[in-house]
Design a protein around this motif. Structure first.
Motif, PDB file in Angstrom:
ATOM      1  N   ARG A 105       1.117  -0.976  -0.410  1.00 20.25           N
ATOM      2  CA  ARG A 105      -0.193  -0.035   0.048  1.00 20.25           C
ATOM      3  C   ARG A 105       1.105   0.953   0.146  1.00 20.25           C
ATOM      4  N   VAL A 106       0.123   2.546  -0.507  1.00 18.87           N
ATOM      5  CA  VAL A 106       1.304   3.929  -0.507  1.00 18.87           C
ATOM      6  C   VAL A 106       0.352   5.026  -0.386  1.00 18.87           C
ATOM      7  N   ILE A 107       0.889   5.038   0.739  1.00 22.35           N
ATOM      8  CA  ILE A 107       0.274   6.978   1.322  1.00 22.35           C
ATOM      9  C   ILE A 107       0.959   7.416   0.567  1.00 22.35           C
ATOM     10  N   VAL A 108       0.218   8.470  -0.065  1.00 20.89           N
ATOM     11  CA  VAL A 108       1.086   9.915  -0.923  1.00 20.89           C
ATOM     12  C   VAL A 108       0.697  11.453   0.150  1.00 20.89           C
ATOM     13  N   LEU A 109       1.972  12.023   0.595  1.00 21.48           N
ATOM     14  CA  LEU A 109       1.838  13.745   1.656  1.00 21.48           C
ATOM     15  C   LEU A 109       2.002  14.321   0.005  1.00 21.48           C
ATOM     16  N   ASP A 110       1.787  15.892   0.329  1.00 19.75           N
ATOM     17  CA  ASP A 110       2.435  16.648  -0.437  1.00 19.75           C
ATOM     18  C   ASP A 110       1.969  17.757   0.895  1.00 19.75           C
ATOM     19  N   TYR A 111       2.366  19.237   0.994  1.00 17.88           N
ATOM     20  CA  TYR A 111       2.751  19.802   1.474  1.00 17.88           C
ATOM     21  C   TYR A 111       2.271  19.605   3.132  1.00 17.88           C
ATOM     22  N   GLY A 112       2.153  18.726   3.750  1.00 15.59           N
ATOM     23  CA  GLY A 112       2.221  17.992   4.719  1.00 15.59           C
ATOM     24  C   GLY A 112       0.519  17.498   4.562  1.00 15.59           C
ATOM     25  N   LYS A 113      -0.463  17.504   3.724  1.00 16.78           N
ATOM     26  CA  LYS A 113      -1.750  16.627   3.126  1.00 16.78           C
ATOM     27  C   LYS A 113      -1.364  15.194   3.006  1.00 16.78           C
ATOM     28  N   LYS A 114      -2.443  14.669   3.941  1.00 13.21           N
ATOM     29  CA  LYS A 114      -2.239  13.348   2.520  1.00 13.21           C
ATOM     30  C   LYS A 114      -3.873  13.785   1.624  1.00 13.21           C
ATOM     31  N   ILE A 115      -2.580  12.819   0.307  1.00 13.77           N
ATOM     32  CA  ILE A 115      -4.231  13.211  -0.993  1.00 13.77           C
ATOM     33  C   ILE A 115      -3.641  11.618  -1.526  1.00 13.77           C
ATOM     34  N   GLY A 116      -2.968  11.120  -1.409  1.00 13.92           N
ATOM     35  CA  GLY A 116      -3.154   9.389  -1.494  1.00 13.92           C
ATOM     36  C   GLY A 116      -2.763   8.350  -0.832  1.00 13.92           C
ATOM     37  N   ASP A 117      -3.685   7.189  -0.792  1.00 16.05           N
ATOM     38  CA  ASP A 117      -3.358   6.184  -0.069  1.00 16.05           C
ATOM     39  C   ASP A 117      -3.974   4.888  -0.515  1.00 16.05           C
ATOM     40  N   GLY A 118      -3.179   3.901  -1.224  1.00 18.39           N
ATOM     41  CA  GLY A 118      -4.378   2.645  -2.123  1.00 18.39           C
ATOM     42  C   GLY A 118      -3.075   1.962  -2.122  1.00 18.39           C
ATOM     43  N   THR A 119      -3.472   0.868  -3.352  1.00 23.33           N
ATOM     44  CA  THR A 119      -2.608  -0.181  -4.169  1.00 23.33           C
ATOM     45  C   THR A 119      -1.330   0.744  -5.048  1.00 23.33           C
ATOM     46  N   PRO A 120      -0.183   0.074  -5.055  1.00 22.45           N
ATOM     47  CA  PRO A 120       0.078   0.496  -6.002  1.00 22.45           C
ATOM     48  C   PRO A 120       0.032   1.597  -6.938  1.00 22.45           C
ATOM     49  N   HIS A 121      -1.064   0.685  -7.410  1.00 17.18           N
ATOM     50  CA  HIS A 121      -1.798   0.986  -8.985  1.00 17.18           C
ATOM     51  C   HIS A 121      -2.992   2.021  -8.615  1.00 17.18           C
TER      52      HIS A 121
END
Lengths: 668, 262
Positions: free
Chosen positions: B229-245
């Motif tokens: 699973r991958v979580i994406v942060l940008d400027y201290g905010k979470k913008i994505g959370d899910g499988t790599p796909h």
């Protein structure tokens, strides 16, 4: 072949019988050692017999039978050596493969040998085999020693070795006599091993030996050197190589000595020091690395140590060899040597793990006189031998008191050697191979009807009766003015400089000789560090002007020495370049035993060779390289080409003083 | 990549975490959970708050708002050594090893929590201290074997190349037998081959010990290859959370990484 029968008629004639013999005669003596979790663990001959028994019966349950082939792939591990023995107990033929070969190379050997089962070390090897599964339909089962990472593999072919050992034990419990019966069936004339030649020419061929040839050769060699059950060796060379098979397998089985397996391929130096072998084999490059390391570390030592080292090494060079070979040496020189032993030679030997060493062999390539003298001077009995896979190594070996760096000794016990009219070395003896696997044509080409085997090497006997090898017969050539060109000789002379790792010389049919050079990254790296030169890696360092100047010095030194030899004065190297990458077996440039594949390199880098001869000062090159993981990429670079000074010869060029040398060419 | 065994219950949940240093907002209202046995990657551009998030998880930073729950129990402001005792181990972006000590000794320090002999016993290497050290040494040797660093066992860490130091740091972290392993850019500055080795080790740890791993990494190829699973942060905010796909096809993520066309 008739061999003088030994007095001990009762000695076994096959390796499986030897195993039972040792388990009976010396059950508690150590047979195999392996470092596990930092601690050396020992298997006695009794343990080995139990383990091989289970393994053999387990492999039989998997379908391995008489005449089948068992592939063995991995680093030197006790279980792999025992698998080899287990296969022989079943009358099957073990086929060890080079563990660092890429999958496609393995596919060829596996298919050619028609291996039914493979015993492999770990996940890395399993992955390679699964990759080429389709090309090897005969491969029914893969047994792995180290289960790490393999838990989720769902392939019916895969078996943990523990599972195989388990089923073998069950079978042994129900039929306790089965194993002994199988062993009793083994015969001296049975095929006992198949070793694939490294293949400097064409595709690899499987060289088959019988128990008879291996047992006799191993026993003769052990008797010659007085090896006993008390020897310790470290098995660290590829299992697929005939030398390892003789020194770490066959000789251990005929004498009952102990073989230690390194913890990993990176720990060999440490393991060597901990084990302190009494008997050691290494190709010249290993001794070269050792010497380079000592010299680099001495350069960094404090001035006192530095001076002591050089003072006593000077002394050792003067008298050490005489003391080793038992010649008369003055009293005070002996006292000085003793002092040196306490202060320098002893500690150096200890660091190398050579404190208990009685005998060291080297072979495969020419060894530099300085290197040879260094080790003999500090009291290590290092000797050269000359061998071939087809001879089960032993063709010639040096006698203890007649060791010289430029010869390979006199014929081994029971072996006859002669030079053909064309200058090629031929041999015949008890260790002669049985055949090339499924290649009757090649067998007949190599071995004459009356048993003489063509080695493909050009050589001659010197006045002392010792054999000298010049080069591969087909590589000996001529420059366009007719003077002799022996590439290997030039290459070896250059490789003796510590900054040079590999050389490929060209010149056959050309006006003058040229060379590609690979620098020795650690030696040149430390040289560069001392001068404060910055570099990012091999390619960068190799291209720097000061490095070129350094290499030119080396080449000119060699040219000057060549000028003194009327036969070779013509082949001084006029132009050279430093390759942008190290020659690599993965790219097919070297064999797995690290010999240069001359023809292949000449084709691959033909543009560079043209540039060496057309007078240009640089040339661009773009070649494909393979990474260790099997992927490939491209490296491109612009290489500069440098001229080196040549020196006038001291005698007319075309006055060959040795008939054999000139004849050597015709053998091509 | 395989397994079905994977991903159990949530072992760590962070709810509405906000962390700021003065006027700088490092993390804004971030919620994420970590499930047992999974390999979770946190990615994001520089300064996105990835390391801050790890620091919150193992108690280096205390968020001004939000709640961290460990195995279902809300966790107060804790210190890193308390986190270690809970079973959270980590490695650092800039290597933090004892340079003058051997590899073996460095890894032994990872076993510190497992030793209970008192100061005097340890000083005299007597009784319990001796027994303990022998048992711990065996564990450490297993780790050395696992990470294939036998050849450098006795080498002082300061003399090792960077890639190997990273591996030693990993060894020390797993020596604590953590439930949750936090890896802060374990592959930074490595060449392709070293990265491959490191990936294999991380996967093997995850597989063989069932260790839950939270990984910060910049190499997208690596992240997409090995993560569950991958979580994406940008400027201290979470913008994505899910499988790599999922993450690869998430428009916000693409915008953060490649910029959007307006």
């Amino acid at each position: 072949m008739e061999i003088a029968s030994t007095p001990q008629q009762a000695l076994p004639d096959t390796f499986p019988k030897y195993l039972l013999h040792h388990a009976r005669v010396r059950p508690t003596r150590p047979a195999l050692r392996e470092k596990d979790l930092g601690i050396w663990q020992t298997l006695s001959w009794h343990d080995v017999e139990q383990e091989v028994r289970a393994l053999a019966l387990g492999l039989q349950s998997l379908g391995l039978g008489r005449g089948d082939r068992l592939a063995i792939i991995g680093d030197n591990r006790p279980r792999l050596y025992m698998s080899m023995l287990a296969a022989q107990c079943l009358g099957a033929i073990p086929v060890p493969l080079y563990q660092d070969a890429i999958a496609s190379e393995m596919a060829f050997v596996l298919a050619d040998a028609g291996a039914k089962i493979a015993v492999v070390e770990d996940q890395e090897q399993v992955d390679k085999l699964l990759e080429v599964e389709a090309q090897c339909p005969q491969l029914e089962n893969i047994v792995y020693d180290d289960a790490r990472g393999l838990r989720h593999y769902l392939n019916d072919k895969l078996h943990d070795i523990a599972e195989v050992l388990g089923s073998g034990r069950v079978l042994n419990d129900s039929k306790p006599q089965l194993f002994t019966e199988l062993v009793a069936q083994s015969q001296a004339a049975d095929m006992a091993i198949m070793l694939y030649t490294s293949g400097t020419t064409g595709t690899p061929k499987g060289v088959v030996h019988t128990h008879g040839s291996m047992v006799t050769t191993a026993r003769n060699a052990a008797e010659l050197e007085g090896l006993t059950e008390h020897e310790e060796v470290l098995a660290y060379l590829p299992m697929a190589w005939v030398g390892d098979n003789l020194f770490s397998y066959a000789q251990s089985l005929v004498t009952g000595f102990c073989v230690a397996c390194p913890e990993s391929s990176d720990t060999v130096m440490t393991d060597l020091r901990e084990i302190g072998p009494t008997y050691y084999f290494a190709p010249p490059r290993v001794f070269e690395n050792l010497l380079t390391q000592i010299m680099i570390r001495m350069e960094d030592a404090s001035p006192i140590k530095h001076r002591l080292f050089h003072y006593f090494m000077e002394h050792a060079r003067r008298v050490g060899t005489d003391i080793l070979e038992g010649r008369p040496v003055g009293f005070w020189d002996r006292v000085g040597y003793r002092l040196g032993e306490a202060l320098i030679y002893g500690p150096v030997k200890n660091v190398l793990g050579f404190s208990r060493l009685k005998l060291a062999y080297t072979a495969g390539e020419a060894i530099g006189p300085e290197l040879f003298d260094f080790f003999r001077a500090i009291g290590i009995n290092i000797k050269q031998l000359y061998g071939q896979t087809e001879a089960y190594v032993m063709v010639c070996v040096q006698a203890n008191d007649k060791v010289r760096p430029d010869t390979v000794g006199v014929p081994a016990p029971g072996v006859e050697v002669k030079i053909s009219d064309s200058g090629e070395v031929l041999f015949r003896g008890p260790g002669t191979f049985h055949s090339y696997w499924k290649r009757e044509d090649a067998t007949a080409d190599t071995r004459t009807a009356d048993g003489w085997v063509h080695t493909g090497d050009a050589g001659y006997f010197d006045d002392d009766g010792q054999l000298k090898i010049i080069d591969r017969a087909k590589d000996v050539g001529r420059l366009s003015d007719g003077s002799l060109f022996v590439p290997k000789l030039l290459e070896n002379k250059l490789k003796f400089f510590q900054h040079i790792k590999e050389v490929v010389a060209f010149g056959d049919g050309r006006d003058f000789a040229t060379a590609f050079i690979n620098i020795d990254l650690s030696a040149v790296g430390s040289w560069a560090e001392k001068r404060g030169m910055a570099y990012t890696g091999y390619t960068d360092l190799a291209a720097q002007a000061p490095v070129y100047a350094l290499l030119r010095e080396c080449i000119e030194k060699m040219n000057r020495s060549l000028a003194n030899d009327p036969r070779l004065a013509g082949s001084q190297i006029k132009r050279f370049l430093v390759l942008h990458k190290e020659l690599d077996a993965d790219d097919g440039e070297l064999t797995r035993t690290r010999k240069v594949k001359r023809k292949f390199i000449a084709e691959r880098y033909s543009s560079l060779i043209n540039a060496l001869y057309d007078g240009s000062h640089e040339s661009a090159i773009d070649v494909e390289v393979k990474f260790e993981d099997g992927r490939s990429g491209r490296i491109c670079a612009t290489l500069s080409i440098m001229d080196a000074a040549t020196f006038p010869g001291s005698a007319p060029l075309q006055n060959p003083s040795n008939k054999n040398l000139t004849d050597a060419r015709e053998a091509a | 990549m395989n397994p079905q065994h994977k991903t159990g219950d949530v072992i760590l949940a962070a709810e509405n975490i906000s962390l700021s240093f003065g006027g700088v907002k490092a993390l804004t209202d971030i919620s994420l959970d970590v499930r047992e046995h999974e390999l979770l990657s946190i990615i994001g551009p520089n300064g996105a708050g990835k390391s801050s998030m790890l620091n919150v998880i193992n108690g280096v930073y205390h968020p001004q708002q939000g709640q961290v729950t460990w195995r279902g129990k809300p966790r107060g402001a804790i210190h890193p050594h308390e986190a270690a005792r809970m079973g959270i181990a980590r490695t650092f972006q800039n290597i933090a090893l004892f340079k003058g000590m051997s590899v073996l000794d460095n890894i032994m320090t990872g076993r510190n929590l497992k030793m209970h002999a008192n100061f005097l016993q340890q000083a005299l290497w007597w009784g319990r201290a001796q027994r303990e050290e022998m048992a711990q040494r065996e564990k450490v040797e297993q780790i050395i074997d696992f990470l294939e660093i036998q050849a450098i066992r006795k080498t002082p860490v300061g003399r090792l190349p960077y890639g190997l130091q990273k591996r030693v740091e990993l060894a020390r972290a797993i020596a604590a037998e953590p439930t949750l392993l936090l890896l802060d850019e374990p592959m930074a500055g490595m060449n392709v081959e070293e990265k491959q080795d490191m990936c294999r080790f991380i996967l093997d740890i995850n597989d063989a010990f069932g260790t839950t791993i939270v990984l910060i990494e910049h190499d997208m190829g690596v992240v997409m290859d090995i993560s569950d699973r991958v979580i994406v942060l940008d400027y201290g905010k979470k913008i994505g959370d899910g499988t790599p796909h999922d993450v690869r096809n998430n428009p916000d993520v693409i915008a953060a990484y490649l910029g959007t066309r307006h």
